[in-house]
Design a protein around this motif. Sequence first.
Motif, PDB file in Angstrom:
ATOM      1  N   GLU A 412      -8.870  -5.719  29.164  1.00 13.77           N
ATOM      2  CA  GLU A 412      -8.604  -4.425  29.791  1.00 13.77           C
ATOM      3  C   GLU A 412      -8.815  -3.272  28.804  1.00 13.77           C
ATOM      4  O   GLU A 412      -9.359  -2.231  29.147  1.00 13.77           O
ATOM      5  CB  GLU A 412      -7.156  -4.446  30.283  1.00 13.77           C
ATOM      6  N   PRO A 415     -13.009  -1.522  24.414  1.00 10.74           N
ATOM      7  CA  PRO A 415     -13.830  -0.357  24.760  1.00 10.74           C
ATOM      8  C   PRO A 415     -15.325  -0.636  24.785  1.00 10.74           C
ATOM      9  O   PRO A 415     -16.083   0.186  25.273  1.00 10.74           O
ATOM     10  CB  PRO A 415     -13.492   0.635  23.648  1.00 10.74           C
ATOM     11  N   MET A 421     -12.814 -11.253  31.124  1.00  8.43           N
ATOM     12  CA  MET A 421     -12.018 -12.361  31.641  1.00  8.43           C
ATOM     13  C   MET A 421     -12.925 -13.209  32.531  1.00  8.43           C
ATOM     14  O   MET A 421     -13.494 -12.717  33.503  1.00  8.43           O
ATOM     15  CB  MET A 421     -10.826 -11.835  32.448  1.00  8.43           C
ATOM     16  N   GLN A 472     -24.021   0.488  25.513  1.00 10.57           N
ATOM     17  CA  GLN A 472     -24.742   1.294  26.516  1.00 10.57           C
ATOM     18  C   GLN A 472     -26.066   0.628  26.893  1.00 10.57           C
ATOM     19  O   GLN A 472     -26.392   0.513  28.067  1.00 10.57           O
ATOM     20  CB  GLN A 472     -25.028   2.698  25.973  1.00 10.57           C
TER      21      GLN A 472
ATOM     22  N   TRP B  77      -6.878   6.550  30.106  1.00 13.94           N
ATOM     23  CA  TRP B  77      -7.937   6.354  29.124  1.00 13.94           C
ATOM     24  C   TRP B  77      -8.472   7.659  28.580  1.00 13.94           C
ATOM     25  O   TRP B  77      -8.536   8.655  29.284  1.00 13.94           O
ATOM     26  CB  TRP B  77      -9.073   5.525  29.745  1.00 13.94           C
ATOM     27  N   ASP B  78      -8.865   7.604  27.334  1.00 10.81           N
ATOM     28  CA  ASP B  78      -9.464   8.748  26.656  1.00 10.81           C
ATOM     29  C   ASP B  78     -10.935   8.835  27.061  1.00 10.81           C
ATOM     30  O   ASP B  78     -11.828   8.499  26.291  1.00 10.81           O
ATOM     31  CB  ASP B  78      -9.315   8.549  25.136  1.00 10.81           C
ATOM     32  N   ARG B  79     -11.158   9.251  28.311  1.00  7.91           N
ATOM     33  CA  ARG B  79     -12.523   9.301  28.830  1.00  7.91           C
ATOM     34  C   ARG B  79     -12.711  10.570  29.659  1.00  7.91           C
ATOM     35  O   ARG B  79     -11.749  11.213  30.054  1.00  7.91           O
ATOM     36  CB  ARG B  79     -12.799   8.072  29.706  1.00  7.91           C
ATOM     37  N   HIS B 181     -10.896  -4.136  37.666  1.00  6.03           N
ATOM     38  CA  HIS B 181      -9.929  -4.351  36.595  1.00  6.03           C
ATOM     39  C   HIS B 181     -10.040  -5.773  36.052  1.00  6.03           C
ATOM     40  O   HIS B 181      -9.917  -6.739  36.803  1.00  6.03           O
ATOM     41  CB  HIS B 181      -8.519  -4.092  37.124  1.00  6.03           C
ATOM     42  N   GLY B 182     -10.278  -5.876  34.764  1.00 10.56           N
ATOM     43  CA  GLY B 182     -10.474  -7.183  34.141  1.00 10.56           C
ATOM     44  C   GLY B 182      -9.325  -8.146  34.379  1.00 10.56           C
ATOM     45  O   GLY B 182      -9.530  -9.316  34.657  1.00 10.56           O
ATOM     46  N   SER B 234     -17.581  -2.113  37.555  1.00 12.39           N
ATOM     47  CA  SER B 234     -17.679  -3.171  36.543  1.00 12.39           C
ATOM     48  C   SER B 234     -17.028  -2.691  35.247  1.00 12.39           C
ATOM     49  O   SER B 234     -16.838  -1.487  35.048  1.00 12.39           O
ATOM     50  CB  SER B 234     -19.149  -3.546  36.294  1.00 12.39           C
ATOM     51  N   ASN B 235     -16.690  -3.644  34.367  1.00 16.47           N
ATOM     52  CA  ASN B 235     -16.090  -3.349  33.049  1.00 16.47           C
ATOM     53  C   ASN B 235     -14.805  -2.548  33.125  1.00 16.47           C
ATOM     54  O   ASN B 235     -14.419  -1.867  32.165  1.00 16.47           O
ATOM     55  CB  ASN B 235     -17.085  -2.625  32.130  1.00 16.47           C
ATOM     56  N   GLY B 236     -14.150  -2.587  34.304  1.00 12.50           N
ATOM     57  CA  GLY B 236     -12.895  -1.842  34.433  1.00 12.50           C
ATOM     58  C   GLY B 236     -11.769  -2.535  33.697  1.00 12.50           C
ATOM     59  O   GLY B 236     -11.897  -3.690  33.329  1.00 12.50           O
ATOM     60  N   PRO B 237     -10.673  -1.822  33.458  1.00 14.58           N
ATOM     61  CA  PRO B 237     -10.370  -0.463  33.937  1.00 14.58           C
ATOM     62  C   PRO B 237     -10.877   0.642  33.018  1.00 14.58           C
ATOM     63  O   PRO B 237     -10.786   1.801  33.369  1.00 14.58           O
ATOM     64  CB  PRO B 237      -8.844  -0.448  33.933  1.00 14.58           C
ATOM     65  N   ARG B 238     -11.404   0.273  31.849  1.00 17.63           N
ATOM     66  CA  ARG B 238     -11.806   1.321  30.923  1.00 17.63           C
ATOM     67  C   ARG B 238     -13.244   1.774  31.161  1.00 17.63           C
ATOM     68  O   ARG B 238     -13.552   2.949  31.155  1.00 17.63           O
ATOM     69  CB  ARG B 238     -11.657   0.826  29.478  1.00 17.63           C
ATOM     70  N   VAL B 240     -17.482   0.904  30.226  1.00 16.86           N
ATOM     71  CA  VAL B 240     -18.234   0.992  28.985  1.00 16.86           C
ATOM     72  C   VAL B 240     -19.246   2.136  29.053  1.00 16.86           C
ATOM     73  O   VAL B 240     -19.394   2.909  28.128  1.00 16.86           O
ATOM     74  CB  VAL B 240     -18.941  -0.349  28.685  1.00 16.86           C
ATOM     75  N   SER B 241     -19.938   2.227  30.184  1.00 14.51           N
ATOM     76  CA  SER B 241     -20.947   3.280  30.302  1.00 14.51           C
ATOM     77  C   SER B 241     -20.932   3.842  31.720  1.00 14.51           C
ATOM     78  O   SER B 241     -20.221   3.358  32.593  1.00 14.51           O
ATOM     79  CB  SER B 241     -22.326   2.727  29.971  1.00 14.51           C
TER      80      SER B 241
END
Lengths: 491, 301
Positions: A412, A415, A421, A472, B77-79, B181-182, B234-238, B240-241
């Motif tokens: 989760e 970054p 998972m 990316q 998140w810092d996004r 969410h992962g 995809s790649n949640g909750p943060r 990636v791109s």
Amino acid sequence: MSRIARRLRILVAAIVCVLASLGFVGIIPMLPQAGTSMLNAVATGAAAALIAALLFVAFTYLFGRFYCAALCPLGILQDFIGWISRKRNGTRKNLRMLRYAILALAAGFALAGWVVVARMVEPFSLFGRIFGGLALPGFSLTMQELGVSWWTGAYTATTAGMGFGAATLLLLIVLVWWRHRIFCTSICPVGTLLGLFAKYGVFKMALSDSTCVHCGKCAKACPAGCIDVKAETLDNERCLRCMNCIAVCRTRGIVWHRGASKNRKHAKLTADPTRRGFLLGMIGTTLASFGLGRGLKPGSAKGVPARPAIYPPGAGSAERFTSKCTACLLCVANCRGNVLLPPDSRNRFVHLDYAVGMCEFNCNACSQVCPTGAIRPLALEKKKLCRIGMAVFHPDVCIAVVEGTACGACAEHCPTGALRMVQEPGDPCPAPVLNEDLCIGCGNCSHPCPVTPVTAMTISPIPIQVEAEDPQTYFKKQAAPLAPETDDWLL
Amino acid sequence: MDRREFLKTAAVATAATAIKLNAPAQTVAADAGVPTLVAVRNGDPVTMFRKGIEALGGMKAFVKPGQRVVVKPNIGWDRTPEEGADTSPPLVGEIIRQALAAGASEVVVFDHTCNNWKSCYKNSGIEAAVAEAGGKILPGNDEADYVERTCEAAVIMKKAKLHKELLAADVVINVPILKNHGGAKMTAAMKNWMGVVWDRQFMHRNNLPQCIADSILYRKPDLTVVDAYRVMISNGPRGVSLADVTERKYQILSRDIVAADAMALRIIDYEPAKVPYIAMAEKLGLGIADPAKINIRRIDA
């Protein structure tokens, strides 16, 4: 009696205090400092640091060590301690041998790559250890204890950091009580170097032949102890340009003059009879320590092996960082993840500890603030790819594997998408799978892991920081297909 | 439920019944026409909220003059807003403005963030949106701000520390953003409640889905607004791109937090079995999970 100059110096010092404090808490960039600029120029060859160092030197050559009285935070702190302890001054012995030896050793080793030797004597680093190690965390803790709502800063308070800060402060207090600014006139290598430029500088101060009445007030007001009324000398090499003497003199007996032209007599008196000996000793010591330093070159076979640990992004390698960092703790105070720790009993260098926090992905503050270049400046985009460690998964303690508990805290927070998972057929629930190519060792998986006492994700130190694969581009290659456009309601 | 809470609930219920009895017939009829859940689509988050809240009877149906309101977005998140990890700032701003217009004495916003809270508040754009709308944003990162409560009805998380502002509020509005969410598979309405709890590691350690359902018992939000304009698939909750985020341009509004999640599943196209906390919450009596039983009004903005 002209008090204006002294008052001006105090005003500038007060402004510097405010600016340095704001710099430490990251609100404004830290003011350039003479010592760290010199070390940075030596460590990285950065043009900005070199220019700053040259400006400090040039200014001192012109007017003397104003830097020491008005701009150096440690100098200001000593003046403050002297002021509250009502320290009385007097003419002090000129401890040439001591300060030249320290300068020669520090310069030799620093030029050989061992900037770290300046750690115990470089004034900004000492100030930082007091401010960043003791004062800031102490203040923060007090504010939190009092429940002051406007104070939202949380600064890493470690026993070691506060202990070193307190010890440094105590030592400074003892020195000031004993001989006021003896640190600046006899120990500080930055002061010694600037002093040499001041000694042969353009504008100097001296006791006047005509107006000085030898009352001795100036000597009693001089924190450097550089005025000898009997010998009619004012030692410009040690003079910190605090302007105390001018403020107390009632006869305008202290004058400025250009070079050696006017007060030739005094210049002669301050000249060193065994100059050649000193010069040879200096050069010899510098060369010897340079040679010794080169022999033990960071990373060389004969060198002391650097302690494996997680060092801040931009440190380069354990060997490079541990030979360059003077532990001023500016990075520690500016760390947004509160994960950078001051040196402690287990690691004598600034390092990251994922038990207390994690390296914030969207932050490169440490590499931007480092004044000595021990942490090289990294653009944010580069920092996001900088691998400072490598995640290691321990399935034997992971609750998803052992207990079948759907957790996923590590994936989760990851970054870069290095952790995901994945549920294999027959598994009770998804378990973390690590893609090492994407891992930057930031600890965003390790810190939130709920497994105690040792987390199921740990970060191993790596000897050299490298660039990880760019997520990316990695994920662009395998982007999920978008849902087909439809006019029907999805729900 | 402790005694005080029981008495409070009982008193409110009695008062409500009394008011209902005295109210004119047409009001009751109008109430019957209010759907359980409103789904709005094809507008910007602010427009969709305006239409949606109108269909639920307007903000005045939720906020009475003088009440203290908590708006709980996802600011984890810092996004940036474009990266779709945090709730849309204009939406948060609009909810605050409407709550203040309805007479709220104060609107407080906070989240127990995952990244450094100052960076999250600033870079998500929510701090600025809250200030501009006249709300107050408070930190959620200090354990001292959390108060311990117990809950017998909870299956696993029988005690938890909750943010004091949440407990002190008269009205609580939950404003999550819909994401993959992962760990929990989907994060929307109920998963957002992890941000009002102090010890998230406990939840991760002890059956996360059940703990998510349990957390709602401590303080059920009065209104849930699911921001599904940008959806991280995809790649949640943060994330990636930007490739992780797609525009779905939906919004769900409901008093029922379980129904909101049950319908959010369809926007992100997941099977209900994949997200077990929805059924668990229904079992706890927190709402309706069966789409067939949810009275939905669909609006094109």
